[in-house]
Design an enzyme around this catalytic site. Structure first.
Site, short mmCIF file in Angstrom:
data_model
loop_
_atom_site.label_atom_id
_atom_site.label_comp_id
_atom_site.label_asym_id
_atom_site.label_seq_id
_atom_site.Cartn_x
_atom_site.Cartn_y
_atom_site.Cartn_z
N GLU A 87 13.28 -3.28 -6.91
CA GLU A 87 12.97 -4.34 -7.87
C GLU A 87 12.48 -3.72 -9.18
OE1 GLU A 87 13.52 -8.43 -8.10
OE2 GLU A 87 13.73 -7.14 -6.34
N ASP A 139 10.36 0.97 -6.70
CA ASP A 139 11.22 0.41 -5.66
C ASP A 139 12.44 -0.22 -6.32
OD1 ASP A 139 10.22 -1.89 -6.82
OD2 ASP A 139 9.08 -2.53 -5.06
N ASP A 151 7.51 -0.46 -11.15
CA ASP A 151 7.21 -0.09 -9.77
C ASP A 151 8.31 0.78 -9.16
OD1 ASP A 151 4.84 -1.42 -9.78
OD2 ASP A 151 5.57 -3.21 -8.75
N GLU A 158 4.95 -3.33 -15.75
CA GLU A 158 5.15 -4.76 -15.51
C GLU A 158 3.93 -5.61 -15.85
OE1 GLU A 158 6.06 -2.52 -12.83
OE2 GLU A 158 7.44 -3.63 -11.52
N TYR A 207 1.12 2.97 -3.60
CA TYR A 207 2.01 1.80 -3.71
C TYR A 207 2.09 1.07 -2.38
CZ TYR A 207 5.94 -0.98 -5.32
OH TYR A 207 6.75 -2.02 -5.69
N HIS A 247 8.52 6.36 -0.72
CA HIS A 247 7.09 6.31 -1.01
C HIS A 247 6.29 6.71 0.20
CE1 HIS A 247 8.88 4.04 -4.17
NE2 HIS A 247 9.14 3.02 -3.38
N ARG A 255 4.20 -1.33 -1.22
CA ARG A 255 5.46 -1.79 -0.62
C ARG A 255 6.22 -0.57 -0.12
NH1 ARG A 255 5.08 -5.02 -5.37
NH2 ARG A 255 4.53 -7.18 -4.86
#
Length: 807
Positions: A86, A84, A82, A9, A296, A342, A298
């Site tokens: 999203e 997750d 990432d 990203e 990570y 995670h 989140r």
């Protein structure tokens, strides 16, 4: 030979990963999402299974073209967004846009840390894009779009354009509004504390608090009861009734999850996540290039890999000794609805100690990295232990109690020494001694030797009037905690929720806490309720979050979840069209126009809600709708220029005092909120002393944290006179001066800031250390030890107790 293409990203992430993969790979950044629902229309076909209609984001067209060109030349395409929902959705959109011809060579890379080990390990085990995760993210996006695009036109029609109601943000706003109603409805109750200052045969003296009368808990509710108790106690003999000593253990805290990091950080939630992102994506270290320092950020899982546990246990043994290494690793049980994809937030390697990399981090990065490091290390250390003594003292029919707590073994608190919630019993799965909750709030530290039957002497009785306090308004940290406990949103959404309700001016932040604006309260209490009670309902929102989790887990599907929601939502929309009050037309109030006597109505204007006379256009009288903050209506000040009364006004940036002689006199003054209450700022006082920077006169001003001296030539000259400590900075020889943080907390730092960043929390004293010769000592004042002078050299253990100097 064709290179493999890796898509991430952000450029920072691309730079770090590129270092690990070598010349056979090309790493490029998509700059986040490349596609989204259109801005100009709903973009969701509710008749055809809620099929979304995506379009390329305008600002990403150039990036996407470059990606497509690179994809044509690549032998393999790895999507490394990432790990997750999203990130999975971004990866899916990329795969869709890069074309069906490339679909077979597109693979997914998942790694929890951006380190060489993490990236190469992911490359050995590439996966495919998880469509269930994509469906879960898409369902959330479509739910938010349906709510926003269907309710917003209603608000535009009934109030004014620009208003909107988000699905999750509205629930967060309701929590803030509910808390404000609790505060307004709160009726304080009087009560009295009674503290006895006592002395035994051997010092020190100590304080004991009244607990019982005639064997039952006592509550003194007024001055008469307090006076009666004091009169009884003055005649009584004070005898030690019982003495009990037990060892108390306080267990370690788990490593950070996102919400707990946001609550523990001194930064706002948005800034915390921004800095954590920088630490995750990579920081430049000499000789190593860009290195990801944390995993990570989140996550809502407390799980830690076995390799990381081995590393941290080895580090603890080497740094603190074998006594600080538990027999077995400590495992923490995650909450029931946690997504365990995670690990917890932790350092990627124990080789990057915060102090070793400090020179290469910003001040804020260092603070957050050290916080994460200390919490992770502490999570694998044994409980802190204390000897806690409880003494009950009888005085006639009354019983007083005092507790003394003496540390025996620091345990995890040697690293993470701050008051933190102890994990509940069901969070700790490692066998071992149970950790009790903190009960030392009333501890006094050291007590004299006491035994049952000893007589003690009363030195002083201190009755103190108190009143119960309303619940506090939410801060960013406590609002995140409330959202987490109620299952509203997910770790990745807390920051945006808080940002949105502020950006839309539904809440104001006052002294670091959220107060709903009149517009915010009207949105919740009069516009969205009762038609959209489901949208505002905490339990309903939590159940929707659980439905999204079920889509990801494969136990529910995208279409049925949205269909179930939309069926009820359509009925609510029709009801709202009929029942939602029309603010544009004016909502009646009990206020009366002070010019013509007609009723005032609430109207919406360009700058928010206001009161207007219902006799318009014959009477054009208007009035501010927002009430002054508590206490400001009692401010009675006179204009220093013309002598007329000052009145409280509300402007774009909050409340202020203005002269009633306006427009002939345009004097204004700030309103200052302090711990003592709300008051008007004193007029500026011009001094004869000159500014050392520009030779203008200095001026004595009053701010929210007290008086200060600054240059009268502000903003051209921003000099502020600082209070010297008489100690020189050990880094650059500058003067160490007293400063205040953004929240008013006193600290001490070099006067040459920002060129020198040396700081101290404790006041430096210009006295050489008699043990190591360090140029200064620091003063530390605690309830337990009183005033102490301590050497600031970490390798020196010099400590000297001193009497407190009267203020």
């Amino acid at each position: 030979m064709a290179k493999s293409l890796v898509v991430v990203e952000s450029p920072a992430k691309a730079k770090t990963i590129n270092k690990y993969l070598g010349k056979d790979f090309k790493v490029v950044a998509s700059m986040g999402h490349v596609r989204d629902l259109p801005k100009s229309k709903l973009g969701v076909d509710v008749e055809e299974g809620f099929e979304p209609s995506y379009e390329v984001i305008a600002s990403r067209k150039k990036v996407l073209k470059e990606l497509k060109d690179e994809a044509k030349k690549a032998s393999e395409i790895f999507v490394a967004t990432d790990p997750d929902r999203e990130g999975e959705a971004i990866g899916w959109h990329l795969a869709e846009e890069l074309g069906s011809g490339n679909r077979k060579k597109i693979r997914r890379l998942m790694f929890n840390e951006i380190t060489k080990k993490g990236v190469l390990s992911a490359l050995d085990k590439p996966t495919t894009i998880d469509k269930k995760m994509v469906d879960a993210q898409q369902a959330r996006r479509v739910l938010d779009r349906l709510v926003g695009y269907k309710i917003s036109p209603l608000l535009w029609d009934k109030v004014r354009r620009g208003l909107s109601a988000g699905r999750v943000q509205s629930v967060a706003l309701k929590l803030v509004c509910d808390r404000e109603r609790e505060i307004e409805a709160f009726v304080p109750e009087e009560y009295w504390n009674l503290t006895a200052r006592l002395a035994a045969a051997i010092p020190p003296e100590f304080d004991a608090k009244l607990l019982k009368k005639d064997g039952a808990n006592i509550k003194i509710t007024n001055e008469a009861e307090s006076t009666a108790a004091v009169n009884d106690l003055k005649k009584a003999r004070w005898i030690v009734d019982s003495v009990s000593t037990k060892e108390r253990k306080k267990g370690a805290v788990p490593p950070f999850i996102t919400s707990k990091l946001q609550q523990a950080s001194r930064f706002p939630v948005k800034k915390t996540m921004m800095i954590a992102q920088q630490l995750y994506e990579g920081v430049e270290l000499p000789g190593e290039g860009s290195v990801g320092l944390i995993t990570y950020m989140r996550t809502d899982s407390t799980r830690v890999s076995d390799q990381a546990l081995t590393e941290v246990r080895q580090f603890i043994g080497e740094k603190y000794g074998p006594d600080f290494v538990p027999e077995k690793p400590i495992y923490y049980r995650a909450k029931a609805d946690a997504q365990d994809a995670h690990e917890a937030i932790r350092p990627t390697s124990m080789q990057y100690h915060p102090d070793a990399v400090r020179a290469h981090l910003t001040h804020d990065q260092y603070y957050l990295y050290k916080l994460i490091w200390n919490r992770f290390v502490a999570s694998q250390m044994p409980p802190a232990t204390f000897d806690e003594t409880t003494v009950d003292i009888a005085a006639g029919a009354y019983l007083f109690r005092v507790k003394g707590s003496v540390p025996k073994f620091a345990g995890w608190m040697a690293v993470y020494n701050q008051e933190a919630a102890v994990p509940a019993a069901d969070e700790r799965t490692t066998p071992g001694p149970d950790a009790t909750s903190a009960e030392d709030d009333d501890s006094t530290g050291l007590l004299p030797p006491l035994a049952q039957g000893d007589e003690v002497t009363l030195r002083e009785l201190k009755p103190e009037q108190k009143f119960t306090q309303p619940p506090p308004r939410y801060s960013e940290a406590t609002l995140v905690k409330a959202l987490e406990e109620n299952g509203i949103g997910r770790p990745s959404t807390y920051a945006s929720i808080i940002s949105v309700i502020q950006a839309r001016e539904y809440v104001n932040k006052i002294e670091g806490r959220f107060k709903p604006t009149m517009l915010g309260r009207m949105l919740v209490e009069r516009l969205l309720s009762p038609a959209f009670d489901d949208i505002l309902d905490v339990n309903y929102t939590r159940e929707l979050e659980e439905d999204l989790d079920k889509i990801e887990q494969g136990s529910s599907d995208y279409e049925s979840t949205l269909s179930s929601f939309y069926k009820k939502f359509q009925k609510d929309l029709k009801r709202a069209e009929k029942e939602m009050p029309d603010i544009k037309a004016g909502q009646p109030t009990e206020e009366v126009c002070d010019k013509c006597g007609k009723p005032m109505v609430i109207k919406a204007g360009k700058f928010g809600l206001f009161l207007a006379c219902s006799g318009y256009p014959d009477c054009e009288n208007t009035r501010e709708l927002e009430k002054p903050d508590p206490g400001t209506e009692d401010i009675e000040e006179t204009c220093e220029n013309c002598g007329k009364p000052m009145v409280v006004k509300r402007g774009r940036f909050g409340q202020f005092l203005a002269c009633t002689g306006y427009p002939d006199c345009k004097t204004t003054r700030k309103i200052i909120t302090t711990k003592q209450g709300v008051t008007a700022a004193k007029p500026d006082q011009i001094l004869e002393e000159k500014c050392p920077k520009c030779e203008s006169n200095l001026v004595l001003k009053q701010g929210r944290f007290g008086e200060f001296t600054a240059c009268s030539n502000y903003p051209t000259c921003k000099y502020v006179k600082q209070k010297s400590t008489g100690v020189l900075c050990p880094k650059d020889g500058g003067d160490i001066v007293e400063r205040k943080s953004r929240r008013g907390k006193v600290f001490y730092g070099c006067a040459n800031y920002p060129d020198c960043d040396f700081t101290l929390w404790n006041r430096p004293v210009p006295e050489k250390c008699p043990d190591c010769g360090a140029p200064f000592l620091v003063e530390k004042i605690t309830k337990r030890h009183g005033r102490q002078l301590i050497c600031n050299n970490e390798e020196c253990s010099y400590v000297r107790s001193e009497e407190l100097t009267p203020a």
